[in-house]
Design a protein around this motif. Structure first.
Motif, PDB file in Angstrom:
ATOM      1  N   VAL A 189     -10.270  -2.628   2.771  1.00  0.00           N
ATOM      2  CA  VAL A 189      -9.216  -2.384   3.445  1.00  0.00           C
ATOM      3  C   VAL A 189      -9.304  -3.127   4.760  1.00  0.00           C
ATOM      4  CG1 VAL A 189      -7.443  -0.909   4.782  1.00  0.00           C
ATOM      5  CG2 VAL A 189      -8.223  -0.082   2.764  1.00  0.00           C
ATOM      6  N   PRO A 190      -8.419  -4.319   5.000  1.00  0.00           N
ATOM      7  CA  PRO A 190      -7.379  -4.659   4.348  1.00  0.00           C
ATOM      8  C   PRO A 190      -7.487  -5.495   3.147  1.00  0.00           C
ATOM      9  CG  PRO A 190      -7.486  -5.859   6.470  1.00  0.00           C
ATOM     10  CD  PRO A 190      -8.784  -5.075   6.313  1.00  0.00           C
ATOM     11  N   ALA A 191      -6.650  -5.277   2.223  1.00  0.00           N
ATOM     12  CA  ALA A 191      -6.671  -6.214   0.920  1.00  0.00           C
ATOM     13  C   ALA A 191      -5.452  -5.466   0.093  1.00  0.00           C
ATOM     14  CB  ALA A 191      -8.062  -5.989   0.176  1.00  0.00           C
ATOM     15  N   VAL A 192      -5.263  -6.364  -0.936  1.00  0.00           N
ATOM     16  CA  VAL A 192      -4.356  -5.829  -1.743  1.00  0.00           C
ATOM     17  C   VAL A 192      -5.066  -5.491  -3.249  1.00  0.00           C
ATOM     18  CG1 VAL A 192      -2.377  -7.305  -1.214  1.00  0.00           C
ATOM     19  CG2 VAL A 192      -3.963  -8.232  -2.794  1.00  0.00           C
ATOM     20  N   TRP A 193      -4.618  -4.280  -3.774  1.00  0.00           N
ATOM     21  CA  TRP A 193      -5.113  -3.925  -5.142  1.00  0.00           C
ATOM     22  C   TRP A 193      -5.306  -4.814  -6.280  1.00  0.00           C
ATOM     23  CZ3 TRP A 193      -1.273   0.548  -4.074  1.00  0.00           C
ATOM     24  CH2 TRP A 193      -0.218   0.320  -4.760  1.00  0.00           C
ATOM     25  N   ASN A 194      -4.059  -5.609  -6.130  1.00  0.00           N
ATOM     26  CA  ASN A 194      -3.962  -6.492  -7.369  1.00  0.00           C
ATOM     27  C   ASN A 194      -4.876  -7.439  -7.500  1.00  0.00           C
ATOM     28  OD1 ASN A 194      -1.444  -6.120  -5.406  1.00  0.00           O
ATOM     29  ND2 ASN A 194      -0.642  -6.012  -7.450  1.00  0.00           N
ATOM     30  N   LEU A 195      -5.737  -7.745  -6.750  1.00  0.00           N
ATOM     31  CA  LEU A 195      -6.983  -8.665  -6.855  1.00  0.00           C
ATOM     32  C   LEU A 195      -8.213  -8.146  -6.807  1.00  0.00           C
ATOM     33  CD1 LEU A 195      -5.576 -11.592  -4.405  1.00  0.00           C
ATOM     34  CD2 LEU A 195      -5.330 -11.160  -6.955  1.00  0.00           C
ATOM     35  N   VAL A 196      -8.383  -6.916  -6.868  1.00  0.00           N
ATOM     36  CA  VAL A 196      -9.677  -6.032  -6.812  1.00  0.00           C
ATOM     37  C   VAL A 196     -10.187  -6.119  -8.269  1.00  0.00           C
ATOM     38  CG1 VAL A 196     -10.815  -3.971  -6.453  1.00  0.00           C
ATOM     39  CG2 VAL A 196      -9.004  -4.582  -4.741  1.00  0.00           C
ATOM     40  N   LYS A 197      -9.281  -5.802  -9.334  1.00  0.00           N
ATOM     41  CA  LYS A 197      -9.875  -5.698 -10.630  1.00  0.00           C
ATOM     42  C   LYS A 197      -8.721  -6.249 -11.473  1.00  0.00           C
ATOM     43  CE  LYS A 197     -11.830  -1.818 -12.154  1.00  0.00           C
ATOM     44  NZ  LYS A 197     -12.048  -0.528 -12.521  1.00  0.00           N
ATOM     45  N   PRO A 198      -8.843  -7.031 -12.711  1.00  0.00           N
ATOM     46  CA  PRO A 198      -7.842  -7.500 -13.537  1.00  0.00           C
ATOM     47  C   PRO A 198      -6.865  -6.714 -13.816  1.00  0.00           C
ATOM     48  CG  PRO A 198     -10.063  -8.284 -13.913  1.00  0.00           C
ATOM     49  CD  PRO A 198     -10.273  -7.325 -13.019  1.00  0.00           C
ATOM     50  N   PHE A 210      -3.299   7.790  18.586  1.00  0.00           N
ATOM     51  CA  PHE A 210      -2.426   7.138  17.446  1.00  0.00           C
ATOM     52  C   PHE A 210      -3.122   6.544  16.546  1.00  0.00           C
ATOM     53  CE2 PHE A 210       0.217   7.766  21.161  1.00  0.00           C
ATOM     54  CZ  PHE A 210       1.594   8.377  20.492  1.00  0.00           C
ATOM     55  N   LEU A 211      -2.709   6.984  15.121  1.00  0.00           N
ATOM     56  CA  LEU A 211      -3.229   6.060  13.991  1.00  0.00           C
ATOM     57  C   LEU A 211      -1.895   5.075  13.782  1.00  0.00           C
ATOM     58  CD1 LEU A 211      -4.985   5.932  11.311  1.00  0.00           C
ATOM     59  CD2 LEU A 211      -3.501   7.728  10.436  1.00  0.00           C
ATOM     60  N   GLN A 212      -2.440   3.751  13.449  1.00  0.00           N
ATOM     61  CA  GLN A 212      -1.804   2.625  13.498  1.00  0.00           C
ATOM     62  C   GLN A 212      -1.898   1.716  12.188  1.00  0.00           C
ATOM     63  OE1 GLN A 212       0.668   2.388  17.278  1.00  0.00           O
ATOM     64  NE2 GLN A 212      -0.729   0.785  17.622  1.00  0.00           N
ATOM     65  N   PHE A 213      -0.916   1.360  11.438  1.00  0.00           N
ATOM     66  CA  PHE A 213      -1.026   0.644  10.546  1.00  0.00           C
ATOM     67  C   PHE A 213      -0.395  -0.724  10.489  1.00  0.00           C
ATOM     68  CE2 PHE A 213      -1.591   4.830   9.006  1.00  0.00           C
ATOM     69  CZ  PHE A 213      -2.443   4.849   8.041  1.00  0.00           C
ATOM     70  N   GLY A 214      -1.009  -1.998  10.334  1.00  0.00           N
ATOM     71  CA  GLY A 214      -0.093  -3.164  10.377  1.00  0.00           C
ATOM     72  C   GLY A 214       0.955  -3.357   9.375  1.00  0.00           C
ATOM     73  N   ALA A 215       0.466  -2.904   8.017  1.00  0.00           N
ATOM     74  CA  ALA A 215       1.542  -2.833   7.055  1.00  0.00           C
ATOM     75  C   ALA A 215       0.856  -2.154   5.888  1.00  0.00           C
ATOM     76  CB  ALA A 215       1.952  -4.149   6.802  1.00  0.00           C
ATOM     77  N   VAL A 216       1.806  -1.145   5.103  1.00  0.00           N
ATOM     78  CA  VAL A 216       1.530  -0.788   3.648  1.00  0.00           C
ATOM     79  C   VAL A 216       2.310  -1.143   2.737  1.00  0.00           C
ATOM     80  CG1 VAL A 216       0.685   1.271   2.324  1.00  0.00           C
ATOM     81  CG2 VAL A 216       0.051   1.188   4.871  1.00  0.00           C
ATOM     82  N   SER A 217       2.245  -1.592   1.645  1.00  0.00           N
ATOM     83  CA  SER A 217       3.416  -1.884   0.660  1.00  0.00           C
ATOM     84  C   SER A 217       3.438  -0.754  -0.385  1.00  0.00           C
ATOM     85  CB  SER A 217       2.834  -3.226  -0.238  1.00  0.00           C
ATOM     86  OG  SER A 217       3.989  -3.481  -1.207  1.00  0.00           O
ATOM     87  N   TRP A 240       8.984 -13.186  -5.615  1.00  0.00           N
ATOM     88  CA  TRP A 240       7.875 -13.198  -5.204  1.00  0.00           C
ATOM     89  C   TRP A 240       6.867 -12.256  -5.722  1.00  0.00           C
ATOM     90  CZ3 TRP A 240      11.527 -12.067  -1.778  1.00  0.00           C
ATOM     91  CH2 TRP A 240      11.377 -10.833  -1.119  1.00  0.00           C
ATOM     92  N   PHE A 241       5.635 -12.190  -5.880  1.00  0.00           N
ATOM     93  CA  PHE A 241       4.935 -11.322  -6.226  1.00  0.00           C
ATOM     94  C   PHE A 241       4.756 -10.109  -5.476  1.00  0.00           C
ATOM     95  CE2 PHE A 241       1.223  -9.010  -7.729  1.00  0.00           C
ATOM     96  CZ  PHE A 241       0.985  -9.687  -9.136  1.00  0.00           C
ATOM     97  N   LEU A 242       4.942  -9.079  -5.836  1.00  0.00           N
ATOM     98  CA  LEU A 242       5.123  -7.500  -4.915  1.00  0.00           C
ATOM     99  C   LEU A 242       3.702  -7.064  -5.095  1.00  0.00           C
ATOM    100  CD1 LEU A 242       7.266  -6.188  -3.090  1.00  0.00           C
ATOM    101  CD2 LEU A 242       7.257  -4.627  -5.172  1.00  0.00           C
ATOM    102  N   TYR A 243       2.951  -7.400  -4.023  1.00  0.00           N
ATOM    103  CA  TYR A 243       1.459  -6.922  -4.194  1.00  0.00           C
ATOM    104  C   TYR A 243       1.674  -5.444  -3.536  1.00  0.00           C
ATOM    105  CZ  TYR A 243      -0.038 -11.551  -4.384  1.00  0.00           C
ATOM    106  OH  TYR A 243      -0.550 -13.219  -5.044  1.00  0.00           O
ATOM    107  N   GLY A 244       0.562  -4.840  -3.795  1.00  0.00           N
ATOM    108  CA  GLY A 244       0.435  -3.605  -3.392  1.00  0.00           C
ATOM    109  C   GLY A 244      -0.813  -3.193  -2.564  1.00  0.00           C
TER     110      GLY A 244
END
Length: 609
Positions: A87-96, A122-129, A185-189
């Motif tokens: 984190v941060p990362a998209v799960w789509n590219l972690v494993k095929p 405060f707990l702060q997040f830049g973005a979560v999809s 576009w690709f909807l990354y998670g």
């Protein structure tokens, strides 16, 4: 209602989400972080996809290991035994096997907090999809909707020395969401921007908006709002720019807000050729004691329209641009600062002074680095194609995402246009929906322009959209030469339209691939045909005086599940540069040369480049 004696909540209750629909974490939840103590929670988190949403259904977040009789029960989860992903990362590219996964996934992380310095946390997040449900030590803190904007939540009371943080991220496409079910576009998670703990005093500076209010008189307007107080009876905010030896006191009213307008002698204006930034500070002072301080790096400029011209600092500017998605092949949507710098460098090599950040809010790093690099930005929210325009909950979602974006980037000089949507049909429901968004943007931030990327009126062949009356700049998407091969229609549209405000060609272009062993413009979708289409487009643009900017679609090829042709292979290949960002296509040079001509014309006219 008669009690069902064999009812099992976690397998029979299909209303299980009802308990986790509020509180909603909205635009007011995020706290300005500049200059404050912050502890990063980035790093490796435990992770598992959860396609049946069992973390919510079975309340895994409670970590109940015994039943009401005190007997041990079997567990269907193992937070600390799950695989780790960054984190941060998209799960789509972690494993095929995660590449196309859409749905709920569970992130878990333990962290220790030996000392709380006092005040609030405060707990702060830049973005979560896209939807994010947040749990800390078994307590549900709230739900955030919108996969590209920041949010936060106070965790002061829930924090312990040892903590378990759980985030359920769900990128399921839904009709009533922004964006909706159908995108190009690709909807990354995943949790793909930074996560941190922010430490502030009990009464703190929540927000600070700064902009150049009057260019001629070098007047700056500053607005400050406080958090942590229902009523505020005595205090002041001290705003300063040390480089200018400027300091002014802002009285704070009983509602915890204050603003002031004052002159800044010696102020240098920000522009793409000289992106001057100043360190600015605000201190909160109560009864002579400084309780809180924040800082930022801010450039000062004005942007407005006059007739068919766009004026930057009172002088005409042509937006020499390109569209850009937030994506690289290596990182997906979780782009790094180096990825952004690389994109900006390539844009500048094409003689750009402007980028349209499509089709959703990009990371805050983009506008921060654009401030430093001197690149003008169009930022937008994903009111994209067809959404549920008649649904008041969808409108609320869109307005909140717009406000979260504006609040985050209000102080960024590079951002000159807020866009409220892209390629929507001109229905009554859409008109009322987007008109309200445009009015919201203007009411909260009158210092910038408002636009939308509109479709052509294909019946009357004119630039015509009811929304135009609520826009400062008309965005015009057209693909003549590609989706419609008849260039003459574009000539008819541009010659027959008579807009009373500037127009930016917000999209145009064509596929561009390199055929094996083939060449020539007769190959449909080849790079040679793409180049030919660009040459014809540019020739038409040169003849139209009300066009005040262009942003071809798109700077780099990018992933999209909609593009499954033999040469597309899961990519939109309209890029002027390949997806690996290594090779420029021939159309790149067409735009580079066109923009160089624009620069020479501006220099000949005595206007700024």
């Amino acid at each position: 209602m008669k009690q069902i004696k064999n009812f099992v909540d976690n397998i029979h209750n299909e209303a299980y989400k009802d308990h986790y629909m509020s509180p909603i974490l909205e635009a007011g939840s995020y706290v300005l972080s500049g200059g404050r103590k912050e502890v990063s929670l980035n790093g490796n988190w435990n992770f598992s996809v959860d396609m049946y949403d069992n973390c919510l259904r079975a309340k895994w977040f409670l970590e109940e290991k015994t039943n009401s009789e005190g007997r041990r029960v079997p567990l269907d989860y193992g937070f600390d035994d799950w695989e780790e992903i960054p984190v941060p990362a998209v799960w789509n590219l972690v494993k095929p096997e995660y590449f196309y996964y859409e749905g709920p996934a569970v992130y878990s992380r333990r962290f220790f907090l030996k000392e709380n310095p006092g005040g609030r946390v405060f707990l702060q997040f830049g973005a979560v999809s896209y939807e994010a449900r947040i749990f800390l030590n078994g307590v549900f803190l709230g739900l955030h909707k919108g996969g590209s904007t920041p949010f936060g939540v106070e965790v002061t009371k829930e924090l312990k020395e040892e903590n378990r943080l759980i985030v359920i991220a769900d990128n399921t496409r839904r009709q009533d969401q922004i964006p909706s079910e159908n995108t190009d576009w690709f909807l990354y998670g995943g949790i793909y921007r930074s996560v941190s703990l922010l430490f502030v005093p009990d009464i703190y500076i929540k927000d600070m908006n700064v902009h150049l209010n009057d260019r001629e008189n070098k007047e700056i307007k500053v607005s400050v709002s406080l958090g942590g107080c229902e009523r505020f009876l005595e205090g002041e905010a001290v705003f300063s720019i040390p480089e200018l030896q400027l300091e002014t006191v802002i009285s704070i009213g009983t509602e915890g807000e204050g603003q002031a307008v004052f002159k800044a002698d010696g102020l240098s204006l920000w522009n793409p050729e000289d992106p001057k930034l100043y360190e600015v500070f605000v201190k909160l002072r109560i009864r002579g004691q400084v309780l809180d301080e924040v800082r930022d790096r801010i450039g000062f400029r004005t942007v407005e329209t006059k007739g068919r011209k766009i004026l930057l600092n009172g002088k005409p500017v042509f937006l020499r641009g390109a569209c850009l998605h937030e994506e690289t092949e290596e990182h997906g949507k979780a782009v790094t600062k180096e990825d952004i710098r690389q994109a900006f460098k390539k844009a500048k090599e094409m003689n750009c002074n402007f980028l349209r950040l499509a089709h959703y809010p990009h990371t805050e790093w983009a506008s921060q680095l654009a401030d430093e690099e001197g690149i003008l930005l169009w930022e937008e929210i994903p009111v994209y194609w067809w959404i549920d325009f008649a649904n008041p909950h969808t409108l609320k979602d869109a307005k909140n995402q717009l406000m979260e974006l504006i609040k985050r980037d209000f102080n960024r000089a590079s951002v000159v246009i807020w866009s409220v949507g892209n390629e929507n049909p001109d229905t009554d429901e859409r008109y009322h929906f987007m008109r309200e968004l445009a009015e919201t943007a203007k009411a909260y931030d009158p210092s910038r322009l408002v636009s939308a990327a509109c479709l052509v009126d294909v019946v009357n062949l004119k630039i015509s959209d009811r929304l135009e009356g609520h826009l400062d700049v008309i965005g015009f998407n057209e693909y003549y030469g590609w989706y419609d091969p008849d260039y003459e229609k574009l000539n008819v549209i541009l010659e027959g339209s008579n807009p009373d405000k500037p127009v930016v060609i917000s999209e145009f272009g064509a596929d561009g691939y390199l055929p094996d062993g083939k060449a020539g413009s007769n190959v449909r979708g080849s790079e040679e045909e793409q180049k030919e289409i660009y040459e014809k487009q540019v020739a038409i643009f040169r003849k139209t005086d009300y066009i005040q900017g262009t942003s071809p679609w798109i700077l780099f090829d990018y992933r999209t599940p909609k593009r499954l042709g033999a040469y597309q292979k899961g990519y939109n290949i309209k890029g002027l540069v390949t997806a690996d960002r290594k090779r420029e296509k021939p159309a790149f040079s067409v735009m580079k040369d066109f923009y160089e001509e624009v620069i020479k014309d501006e220099q000949a006219d005595g206007s700024p480049v």
